[in-house]
Scaffold this motif. Structure first.
Motif, PDB file in Angstrom:
ATOM      1  N   UNK A 187       0.837  -1.213   0.000  1.00 33.19           N
ATOM      2  CA  UNK A 187       0.000   0.000   0.000  1.00 33.19           C
ATOM      3  C   UNK A 187       0.865   1.253   0.000  1.00 33.19           C
ATOM      4  N   UNK A 188       1.969   1.234   0.728  1.00 39.08           N
ATOM      5  CA  UNK A 188       2.799   2.433   0.872  1.00 39.08           C
ATOM      6  C   UNK A 188       3.477   2.845  -0.432  1.00 39.08           C
ATOM      7  N   UNK A 189       3.685   1.887  -1.342  1.00 41.35           N
ATOM      8  CA  UNK A 189       4.351   2.218  -2.601  1.00 41.35           C
ATOM      9  C   UNK A 189       3.409   2.177  -3.804  1.00 41.35           C
ATOM     10  N   UNK A 190       2.296   1.467  -3.679  1.00 43.72           N
ATOM     11  CA  UNK A 190       1.416   1.262  -4.829  1.00 43.72           C
ATOM     12  C   UNK A 190       0.232   2.212  -4.871  1.00 43.72           C
ATOM     13  N   UNK A 191      -0.112   2.816  -3.744  1.00 40.38           N
ATOM     14  CA  UNK A 191      -1.295   3.668  -3.672  1.00 40.38           C
ATOM     15  C   UNK A 191      -0.909   5.086  -3.256  1.00 40.38           C
ATOM     16  N   UNK A 192      -1.703   6.073  -3.654  1.00 38.06           N
ATOM     17  CA  UNK A 192      -1.398   7.459  -3.292  1.00 38.06           C
ATOM     18  C   UNK A 192      -1.298   7.652  -1.788  1.00 38.06           C
ATOM     19  N   UNK A 193      -0.309   8.440  -1.363  1.00 39.76           N
ATOM     20  CA  UNK A 193      -0.139   8.719   0.064  1.00 39.76           C
ATOM     21  C   UNK A 193      -1.194   9.698   0.553  1.00 39.76           C
ATOM     22  N   UNK A 194      -1.678  10.559  -0.362  1.00 36.18           N
ATOM     23  CA  UNK A 194      -2.680  11.552  -0.007  1.00 36.18           C
ATOM     24  C   UNK A 194      -4.073  10.984  -0.292  1.00 36.18           C
ATOM     25  N   UNK A 195      -4.901  10.906   0.751  1.00 39.18           N
ATOM     26  CA  UNK A 195      -6.245  10.344   0.583  1.00 39.18           C
ATOM     27  C   UNK A 195      -7.101  11.180  -0.365  1.00 39.18           C
ATOM     28  N   UNK A 255       0.557   6.014 -10.597  1.00 40.62           N
ATOM     29  CA  UNK A 255       1.999   5.927 -10.836  1.00 40.62           C
ATOM     30  C   UNK A 255       2.804   7.014 -10.122  1.00 40.62           C
ATOM     31  N   UNK A 256       2.125   8.053  -9.637  1.00 38.69           N
ATOM     32  CA  UNK A 256       2.865   9.134  -8.978  1.00 38.69           C
ATOM     33  C   UNK A 256       3.613   8.659  -7.739  1.00 38.69           C
ATOM     34  N   UNK A 257       2.959   7.846  -6.911  1.00 41.04           N
ATOM     35  CA  UNK A 257       3.591   7.400  -5.671  1.00 41.04           C
ATOM     36  C   UNK A 257       4.824   6.530  -5.912  1.00 41.04           C
ATOM     37  N   UNK A 258       4.742   5.461  -6.716  1.00 41.69           N
ATOM     38  CA  UNK A 258       5.967   4.681  -6.951  1.00 41.69           C
ATOM     39  C   UNK A 258       7.041   5.462  -7.691  1.00 41.69           C
TER      40      UNK A 258
END
Length: 265
Positions: A10-18, A53-56
């Protein structure tokens, strides 16, 4: 072989900002409601991959820039390639079915995205107001391409993105102001009021040009009044509660605006 936990994924595959989920959902849903088309559906998936793709990408670039290689770096690289591959395959699948002009609005979006990643993410400033606003504008741009794919004219398609951005950009300033109130006890009214005034004036012009329904103007005015009232009340809320409220209000805005287009109100 190291075990990869669900939390790590989750920490690398999904946006950090809800709030990023709303920035994608609102313009995509609005465009599909008012300008539905078969070519428009792939753009929803492409915009979703663009969001993901922004988070990874941020993680990979930051780690590489520091000369580090962690397990999270390799995991982020896997998801980055996956998202790019999916978006690329979808793009190749529709590129022969639509006029190439529908991709023109996305070019400034990609340029803006590069600026956000290289200038802000690599410097650890992705929480500043400008990259958040740029993110909202970038995601709203997809509504233009979706409307063009649905047969809308350029003026009408651009107006749809502006209507979507009016909500998302103003929401960015409002949420930042509310969090500032909750965490630090400071009032940051000016940016919120300025954004609503700017977009209300813009929607008035679009309404007079018959490019926006009256309900869009009414919906944004209602959100502006609510924002000012909440900022003056300064009610203490948890960040998650605030986020849920904004998601629900964003959906209400989308459905009201869509009703305005569909019924000509």
């Amino acid at each position: 072989m190291p075990v990869v936990s669900a939390k790590s994924i989750r920490s690398v595959a999904l946006p950090a900002e809800h709030g990023a989920w709303s920035l994608w959902l609102e313009p995509a849903l609005l465009a599909m409601l008012v300008a539905p088309s078969t070519p428009g559906i792939p753009f929803v998936l492409i915009s979703f991959c663009f969001l993901l793709l922004h988070q990874p990408l941020r993680i990979v670039l930051i780690d590489v820039n520091r000369g580090k290689r962690y397990d999270r770096t390799r995991l982020a690289a896997v998801f980055l390639v996956l998202y790019i591959a999916i978006a690329g395959m979808v793009l190749l699948g529709i590129i022969a079915q639509v006029d190439t002009s529908v991709f023109i609005p996305l070019m400034p979006a990609f340029i803006a995205a590069i600026v956000v990643v290289w200038y802000y993410d690599l410097r650890g400033n992705s929480r500043d107001w400008l990259p958040e606003v740029l993110g909202a504008v970038i995601m709203s741009t997809f509504a233009t391409s979706m409307a063009l794919a649905g047969g809308w004219t350029w003026p009408a398609s651009l107006a749809l993105s502006v209507i979507a951005a009016a909500r998302s950009v103003s929401a960015v300033f409002y949420v930042r102001a509310r969090l500032c109130q909750i965490k630090y006890g400071r009032d940051e009214f000016r940016a919120v009021i300025a954004s609503y005034i700017l977009f209300l004036c813009t929607l008035v012009i679009l309404y007079l040009l018959r490019l926006a329904p009256f309900l869009a103007l009414l919906a944004l005015a209602s959100l502006a009044a609510r924002a000012i009232m909440e900022l003056r009340r300064a009610t203490i809320l948890g960040a998650k509660v605030l986020g849920v409220q904004e998601v629900l209000l964003g959906l209400v805005y989308v459905f009201v605006v869509a009703a305005g287009f569909i019924f000509g109100v």
